[in-house]
Design an enzyme around this catalytic site. Structure first.
Site, PDB file in Angstrom:
ATOM      1  N   HIS A 279       0.819  -1.215   0.000  1.00  0.00           N
ATOM      2  CA  HIS A 279       0.000   0.000   0.000  1.00  0.00           C
ATOM      3  C   HIS A 279       0.855   1.269   0.000  1.00  0.00           C
ATOM      4  O   HIS A 279       0.946   1.951  -0.995  1.00  0.00           O
ATOM      5  CB  HIS A 279      -1.005   0.060   1.167  1.00  0.00           C
ATOM      6  CG  HIS A 279      -1.907  -1.110   1.258  1.00  0.00           C
ATOM      7  ND1 HIS A 279      -2.752  -1.488   0.227  1.00  0.00           N
ATOM      8  CD2 HIS A 279      -2.112  -2.033   2.244  1.00  0.00           C
ATOM      9  CE1 HIS A 279      -3.437  -2.554   0.584  1.00  0.00           C
ATOM     10  NE2 HIS A 279      -3.073  -2.917   1.795  1.00  0.00           N
ATOM     11  N   ASP A 330      -5.115  -8.324  -3.003  1.00  0.00           N
ATOM     12  CA  ASP A 330      -5.345  -8.086  -1.580  1.00  0.00           C
ATOM     13  C   ASP A 330      -6.655  -8.670  -1.075  1.00  0.00           C
ATOM     14  O   ASP A 330      -6.726  -9.838  -0.718  1.00  0.00           O
ATOM     15  CB  ASP A 330      -5.249  -6.573  -1.326  1.00  0.00           C
ATOM     16  CG  ASP A 330      -5.232  -6.209   0.148  1.00  0.00           C
ATOM     17  OD1 ASP A 330      -5.211  -7.121   0.982  1.00  0.00           O
ATOM     18  OD2 ASP A 330      -5.240  -5.010   0.472  1.00  0.00           O
TER      19      ASP A 330
HETATM   20 ZN   LIG Z   1      -3.312  -6.858   3.018  1.00  0.00          ZN
END
Ligand SMILES: [Zn+2]
Length: 453
Positions: A279, A330
């Site tokens: 991220h 994810d």
């Molecule tokens: Zn994750």
């Protein structure tokens, strides 16, 4: 010894800005042995015979796609968290209810179906960021790595490679609060016991490797970060870490440690070329410099980041600072690496109101070679001699891709346009069908099992 050859209508070769027509790709024992563009060159020595037994791949053939960030069980949440309001933290509560129900058998079934969906989408290797280690109350299973073994077996059934990123998850917050409720099954007590358990897990399978992960600065105390990083470094394993997905993490870290999460990781030896930050949506300029100078990779997960209202990470600045970019699905709200890749460019356009931040070749690299490298498979993700024979063919005659020039197909295609997938020389998907897993049926059954009320 198994030798195979394929004739790709178009193939995306390394260091090329666009696809090359009519490429003969040959492999032996799962490795590419020759890549021969036929246009403008003489037909290979063996001539027509060579071409006669080649498997035809109509469309655009890419190297294998790498899904560098996965939590397999999140696949059960798709469509179950989208109706209401809330944020990352309320979504996390729903996620925990599914986490509480899994055991090694049900996780094998769910992950096998989720990984087979990935295979259908052209993903030939997954990085599984795994923290569901123990029984629901935190008691280890008879085999303390039973859940890890289930995930490795699931990837084998689905026909893809896996890097099991065994995740240290020790505390509930940056302040060191103990794990409670559904989080108890994530914890090993401390980093030394985490390392002891992980060291005992040695899958002998060719398709699986074990790496390390730090869940986040919320979940591993500062003084134990170096233990996890040191284990990965000594073993030569990739190390992944969730980083600054939420501003609240930055705020909590500043309040407790007086610095950003990135600075904290840097000060404890976590950053480096074998590390991937996942991220990094809310970094400071100084954070970007720390990440780039150390050549720490960054795994972007744009479809999850948009689904969870996380924000938009500064992808172009990350790349310019020196961080290789990779991609992950994810939470599996979407399993489509084409969508993740173009989102890296399109999100930058939304933020800057300008177009043209990344070339298509850069996006292909993020989805392929950079992702495999982030997972410790430096010999995958390119259609070049010596690399693993991973091939992903995208049709150019679907409603989405018809009339699209091959160079534009990466921007137009979806996972549903993948017709043929080869992993380490073995065909896993043909004519858009998984050869061994009935993916919709298995997904339905596995998700029903873990979501029934
Ligand atoms: Zn994750």
């Amino acid at each position: 010894m198994t030798a195979t050859r394929w004739l790709a209508e178009y193939a995306w070769l390394p260091d090329h800005a666009e696809p090359t027509p009519d490429v003969l790709i040959e492999a032996e024992d799962g490795r590419i042995t020759a890549v021969t563009p036929l246009v403008g060159t003489d037909t290979p020595a063996a001539g027509v015979e060579v071409l006669r037994d080649a498997v035809r791949l109509p469309g655009l053939t890419l190297p294998g796609l790498a899904n560098a960030h996965s939590h397999a069980f999140h696949r059960a949440l798709r469509g179950r968290t989208h109706g209401g309001r809330g944020d990352f933290w309320s979504w996390r509560d729903v996620m925990y209810t599914v986490a509480a129900r899994l055991d090694p058998d049900s996780y094998l079934a769910l992950a096998r179906a989720a990984y087979a969906e990935m295979a259908l989408a052209g993903i030939t290797c997954v990085g599984e960021f795994h923290y569901l280690h123990h029984g629901p109350d935190g008691t280890p299973y008879a085999d303390p790595n039973a859940m890890s073994a289930a995930l490795v077996e699931a990837a084998a059934h689905a026909g893809i490679r896996i890097t099991l990123l065994d995740t240290a998850y020790l505390t509930a917050g940056v302040d060191g609060a103990p794990l409670a409720g559904p989080q108890r099954r994530f914890g090993d007590g401390d980093a030394l016991r985490w390392a002891e358990r992980v060291s005992a897990f040695t899958p002998g399978d060719d398709h699986a490797r074990v790496g390390a992960a730090i869940h986040s600065v919320r979940a591993v105390p500062a003084e134990q970060l170096a233990t996890v990083a040191g284990w990965a470094d000594r073993q030569g394993r990739p190390l992944h870490v969730h980083l600054s997905e939420q501003p609240a993490e930055n705020d909590a870290c500043r309040a407790v440690h007086g610095c950003t999460p990135t600075r904290l990781l840097a000060d404890h030896g976590v950053l480096g070329r074998h590390t991937t930050a996942v991220h990094a949506t809310h970094p400071t300029s100084a954070d970007l410099t720390l990440l780039g100078d150390s050549r720490t990779g960054i795994c972007l997960c744009p479809t999850t980041e948009r689904d969870l209202a996380d924000g938009i990470g500064p992808a172009r600045r990350m790349a310019e600072a020196g961080s290789p970019l990779s991609l992950g699905s994810d939470s599996h709200a979407v399993v489509d690496l084409f969508e993740e890749a173009r989102a890296v460019e399109l999100d930058e356009r939304l933020r800057t109101r300008r177009r043209g931040h990344f070339t298509t070749a850069e996006l292909v690299t993020a989805a392929t070679a950079a992702g495999h490298a982030a997972l410790g498979w430096g010999d995958a993700g390119r259609l070049s001699v010596g690399d693993r024979a991973d091939l992903v063919t995208v049709r150019l005659d679907s409603a989405r891709t018809a009339g699209v020039p091959p160079v534009g197909a990466f921007f137009a295609a979806t996972a549903a346009d993948v017709t043929h997938v080869v992993v380490d020389g073995r065909t896993v998907v043909a004519d858009g069908r998984h050869l061994t897993v009935d993916v919709p049926t298995e997904l339905r059954a596995a998700i029903k099992e873990v979501t029934r009320s």
